[in-house]
Write an enzyme that holds these catalytic residues in place. Structure first.
Site, PDB file in Angstrom:
ATOM      1  N   ARG A 106      -7.004  -6.039   1.141  1.00  0.00           N
ATOM      2  CA  ARG A 106      -6.312  -5.545  -0.058  1.00  0.00           C
ATOM      3  C   ARG A 106      -7.274  -4.730  -0.910  1.00  0.00           C
ATOM      4  NH1 ARG A 106      -4.165 -10.105  -3.518  1.00  0.00           N
ATOM      5  NH2 ARG A 106      -2.887  -8.439  -4.376  1.00  0.00           N
TER       6      ARG A 106
ATOM      7  N   GLU B 289       7.052   7.541   0.522  1.00  0.00           N
ATOM      8  CA  GLU B 289       8.271   7.535  -0.305  1.00  0.00           C
ATOM      9  C   GLU B 289       8.051   8.207  -1.661  1.00  0.00           C
ATOM     10  OE1 GLU B 289       6.365   4.952   0.363  1.00  0.00           O
ATOM     11  OE2 GLU B 289       6.165   3.612  -1.354  1.00  0.00           O
TER      12      GLU B 289
ATOM     13  N   HIS C 186       1.923   5.829   0.532  1.00  0.00           N
ATOM     14  CA  HIS C 186       3.321   5.831   0.061  1.00  0.00           C
ATOM     15  C   HIS C 186       4.050   7.136   0.375  1.00  0.00           C
ATOM     16  CE1 HIS C 186       2.929   2.255  -2.632  1.00  0.00           C
ATOM     17  NE2 HIS C 186       1.694   2.682  -2.840  1.00  0.00           N
TER      18      HIS C 186
ATOM     19  N   CYS D 226       2.073   0.229   1.920  1.00  0.00           N
ATOM     20  CA  CYS D 226       1.105  -0.350   0.967  1.00  0.00           C
ATOM     21  C   CYS D 226       1.243  -1.873   0.863  1.00  0.00           C
ATOM     22  CB  CYS D 226       1.205   0.366  -0.374  1.00  0.00           C
ATOM     23  SG  CYS D 226      -0.318   0.204  -1.330  1.00  0.00           S
TER      24      CYS D 226
ATOM     25  N   ILE E  48      -2.592   4.040  -3.646  1.00  0.00           N
ATOM     26  CA  ILE E  48      -2.641   3.382  -4.956  1.00  0.00           C
ATOM     27  C   ILE E  48      -3.072   1.927  -4.745  1.00  0.00           C
ATOM     28  CG2 ILE E  48      -1.331   2.773  -7.030  1.00  0.00           C
ATOM     29  CD1 ILE E  48       0.734   4.980  -6.139  1.00  0.00           C
TER      30      ILE E  48
HETATM   31  N1  GLN Z   1      -2.736  -3.720  -4.300  1.00  0.00           N
HETATM   32  C1  GLN Z   1      -1.347  -4.046  -4.031  1.00  0.00           C
HETATM   33  C2  GLN Z   1      -1.230  -5.387  -3.319  1.00  0.00           C
HETATM   34  O1  GLN Z   1      -2.193  -6.027  -3.032  1.00  0.00           O
HETATM   35  C3  GLN Z   1      -0.689  -2.969  -3.213  1.00  0.00           C
HETATM   36  C4  GLN Z   1      -0.526  -1.733  -4.064  1.00  0.00           C
HETATM   37  C5  GLN Z   1       0.637  -0.862  -3.692  1.00  0.00           C
HETATM   38  O2  GLN Z   1       1.593  -1.268  -3.031  1.00  0.00           O
HETATM   39  N2  GLN Z   1       0.583   0.355  -4.183  1.00  0.00           N
HETATM   40  O3  GLN Z   1      -0.156  -5.801  -3.050  1.00  0.00           O
END
Ligand code: GLN
Length: 207
Positions: free
Chosen positions: A118, A189, A187, A89, A147
């Protein structure tokens, strides 16, 4: 098999960048693979690691803290020198060559010849879960927890797409690898399924 995998992993020094984000969950996933990860917060923590994991979290914060702690250029250089690295992420964003509409002051370490967007899935779908077909990992699908996740907007020919998601008739890569660098929009993890970490340790790191 699990026992053969564990034998091969003993003695690997895997660092987890611990400036911000869900580094503890990555540590637990490594533990589950039989590897004791090392939290990386300072320059001296970096010496002695064979591989690095960059966690999920907030990529702008991680990039700013890495600069403030004097780690940014060092990590960038180690990655370009071939240190196996995995980012989930925010970690994916930090491994990009470029970022679509970066925040001011936001930089990435680089490592994969890709541009990432992003928060790519939009406000309506900030978080979701979906089963993914992950090339190179056999068996049941990989559960993807997204997320405020990025996707790969564009990439060079050296980038291997391991999983993607179709949105409005277009496929967007959400797991990619270039040589010894791996990135996922999601993720693993957070799922308790260690197969992506195992793939990183047993395949990406052993390239
Ligand atoms: N939106 C976050 C970013 O731009 C990433 C979100 C995440 O790691 N769950 O860093």
């Amino acid at each position: 098999s699990t026992s053969i995998g564990r034998t091969g992993l003993v003695g690997m020094n895997v660092g987890v960048l611990a400036l911000q984000g869900d580094f503890r969950e990555h540590l637990l996933a490594l533990d589950d693979c039989g590897v004791t990860g090392k939290l990386v917060k300072t320059e001296s923590d970096i010496s002695g690691i064979d591989a690095l994991i960059i966690p999920g979290g907030e990529s702008t914060t991680i990039s700013k803290l890495a600069k403030a702690f004097g780690l940014f250029d060092l990590i960038s250089k180690q990655i370009s020198d071939g240190m196996p690295t995995y980012g989930s992420c925010a970690g994916m964003i930090l491994l990009a060559k470029s970022i679509v509409d970066p925040a001011s002051d936001q930089d990435a370490f680089g490592g994969i010849d890709m541009e990432v967007r992003r928060n790519a899935f939009g406000r309506q779908t900030e978080s979701f879960e979906v089963d993914l077909d992950f090339k190179a990992i056999s068996g049941s699908p990989i559960r993807g927890i997204f997320i405020r996740a990025p996707w790969v907007e564009s990439h060079g020919s050296g980038v291997e797409i391991l999983a993607s998601i179709e949105v409005s008739g277009k496929n967007h890569p959400v797991a990619v690898r270039q040589g010894s660098v791996l990135a996922t929009s999601f993720h693993p993890e957070l799922t308790g399924d260690n197969r992506v970490h195992r793939y990183f340790l047993e395949d990406v790191c052993k390239k």
